[in-house]
Scaffold this motif. Structure first.
Motif, short mmCIF file in Angstrom:
data_model
loop_
_atom_site.label_atom_id
_atom_site.label_comp_id
_atom_site.label_asym_id
_atom_site.label_seq_id
_atom_site.Cartn_x
_atom_site.Cartn_y
_atom_site.Cartn_z
N VAL A 18 0.81 -1.21 0.00
CA VAL A 18 0.00 0.00 0.00
C VAL A 18 0.85 1.27 0.00
CG1 VAL A 18 -1.71 1.33 1.29
CG2 VAL A 18 -1.96 -1.15 1.10
N SER A 19 1.92 1.30 0.78
CA SER A 19 2.76 2.49 0.84
C SER A 19 3.33 2.83 -0.53
CB SER A 19 3.90 2.29 1.83
OG SER A 19 3.41 2.12 3.14
N PHE A 20 3.69 1.82 -1.29
CA PHE A 20 4.23 2.06 -2.63
C PHE A 20 3.13 2.48 -3.59
CE2 PHE A 20 7.60 -0.51 -0.78
CZ PHE A 20 8.74 0.16 -1.24
N GLN A 21 1.91 1.96 -3.40
CA GLN A 21 0.80 2.37 -4.26
C GLN A 21 0.57 3.88 -4.15
OE1 GLN A 21 -2.75 -0.03 -3.67
NE2 GLN A 21 -1.52 -1.86 -3.33
N LEU A 22 0.74 4.40 -2.96
CA LEU A 22 0.61 5.83 -2.74
C LEU A 22 1.68 6.60 -3.52
CD1 LEU A 22 -0.89 8.01 -1.07
CD2 LEU A 22 0.77 7.62 0.75
N ILE A 23 2.90 6.10 -3.48
CA ILE A 23 4.00 6.71 -4.23
C ILE A 23 3.70 6.71 -5.73
CG2 ILE A 23 6.40 6.35 -4.96
CD1 ILE A 23 7.03 5.56 -2.08
N TYR A 24 3.15 5.61 -6.24
CA TYR A 24 2.87 5.53 -7.67
C TYR A 24 1.80 6.53 -8.09
CZ TYR A 24 5.33 1.15 -6.73
OH TYR A 24 6.24 0.21 -6.30
N GLU A 25 0.87 6.83 -7.18
CA GLU A 25 -0.11 7.87 -7.47
C GLU A 25 0.58 9.23 -7.62
OE1 GLU A 25 -3.94 5.91 -5.09
OE2 GLU A 25 -2.92 7.68 -4.29
N TRP A 26 1.54 9.50 -6.74
CA TRP A 26 2.30 10.75 -6.85
C TRP A 26 3.05 10.79 -8.18
CZ3 TRP A 26 4.72 9.83 -1.38
CH2 TRP A 26 3.78 10.14 -0.39
#
Length: 349
Positions: A18-26
């Motif tokens: 999940v933490s990386f999914q947030l980064i990919y949105e950025w």
């Protein structure tokens, strides 16, 4: 020196938590705002063993030679501009998944920048070749400036993807009273348990990790299912009336964060999902920047907690959506993209 940002290096082929999914949105939003492509990390390999061997070879054999020849080149020619890649590095103490020889063309964004004094020598060496280092926590940034950090650092705050922009004219239907998603603050949890003793009708949905899956369970309806994707999680937030939020470096979290209290995207997600927030946080430059005190006063006692929750659970107590929007409008990822352009522009002057 002029820095040209030419692309964003992403780990999306290798990391899915999940933490990386947030980064990919950025990354996706910055790609649009800055009109630069996203490329897969060219230095990642399938196994951590191979990656470790490859990294050690690069650091101990290839990189010293490259550094030597770079020094000779600089004696004869000074670069007036360089092409660089943006790269989000989740945890400052973890391995940078890039060849060391590539770091002189990398602008790292340190997401969890929990830097203790004894880690400073490692930090300086780790990012020493980078032409610019972006620090997501203003507390960390100010600490580094106070100890005369020799690196070229700038503060560049965390954000919320424009995909979740708040529409002040659209009100979400709230089906869940309280959502407890992710890491929770122990003090707020103890207040909640005390509150539930006299208010057993309140629905509380909690998250737990089971076999690598994020499972949400209601005290009224049982298991609601697995919500590992960002869309599923945001949908659940939009159905929730209240969340509890605390900055991570208090009430026992000091060891993990080295005492820093960054304002995390969870706060912004709650605002965009039209949730009321019971919050616990210190009075810092960062909590002021994100205006936590305008959303909820610091919850420093059970009486304060009860007062907040009684009011928030009242169906007649409506959220001031334009007010929420006024705060969020300063923290969308597109805004950060514009701020990054200004940072790079100011480096030239």
């Amino acid at each position: 020196m002029r820095i040209n940002l030419i692309n964003i290096i992403s780990d999306r082929k290798y990391e899915s938590w999940v933490s990386f999914q947030l980064i990919y949105e950025w990354e996706d939003q910055l790609s649009k705002t800055l009109s630069i492509p996203i490329i897969d990390n060219p230095d990642r390999v399938a196994t951590s063993l191979k990656n470790s061997i490859k990294y050690n070879i690069s650091e101990r054999v290839a990189y010293p030679l490259i550094k030597f020849f770079r020094a000779i080149k600089r004696c004869f020619k000074k670069e007036s501009e360089i092409d660089c890649s943006l790269y989000f590095h989740l945890t400052v103490t973890s391995l940078i998944q890039l060849k060391k020889s590539r770091l002189n063309r990398i602008i790292p964004v340190i997401v969890d920048a929990f830097i203790a004094e004894d880690y400073l020598p490692v930090f300086y060496k780790k990012y020493g070749d980078c032409p610019l280092v972006l620090i997501s926590s203003i507390e960390t940034y100010e600490y580094l400036k106070s100890v005369n950090c020799p690196l070229n650092i700038r503060y560049w705050g965390l954000s919320l993807s424009d995909d979740y922009k708040l529409d002040s004219d659209k009100e979400y239907n709230k089906e869940i009273d309280i959502l407890l998603a992710g890491r929770q603050n122990g003090v707020l949890l103890s207040y909640l348990e005390q509150y539930l003793q006299d208010n057993k009708e309140i629905e509380v949905v909690r998250s737990d990790i089971e076999d690598g899956q994020l499972i949400f369970t209601s005290n009224n309806r049982g298991v609601l299912g697995s919500f590992n994707g960002r869309d599923e999680y945001i949908d659940l937030l939009r159905k929730s009336r209240v969340i509890m939020y605390a900055t991570p470096g208090i009430d026992g979290g000091e060891k993990r964060t080295k005492g820093y209290n960054p304002v995390t995207p969870k706060y912004l997600e709650a605002l965009s999902s039209q949730c009321k927030i019971i919050a616990r946080y210190p009075d810092t430059v960062e909590t002021k920047l994100y205006e936590l005190d305008r959303i909820c006063s610091n919850t420093d006692s059970y009486d304060t907690f009860k007062s907040h929750l009684d009011r928030y659970l009242d169906r007649n107590n409506k959220i001031d959506l334009p007010f929420y929007a006024s705060i969020l409008n300063r923290h969308y990822t597109s805004v950060r993209g514009t701020e990054l352009q200004e940072i790079l522009q100011n480096l030239r002057s």
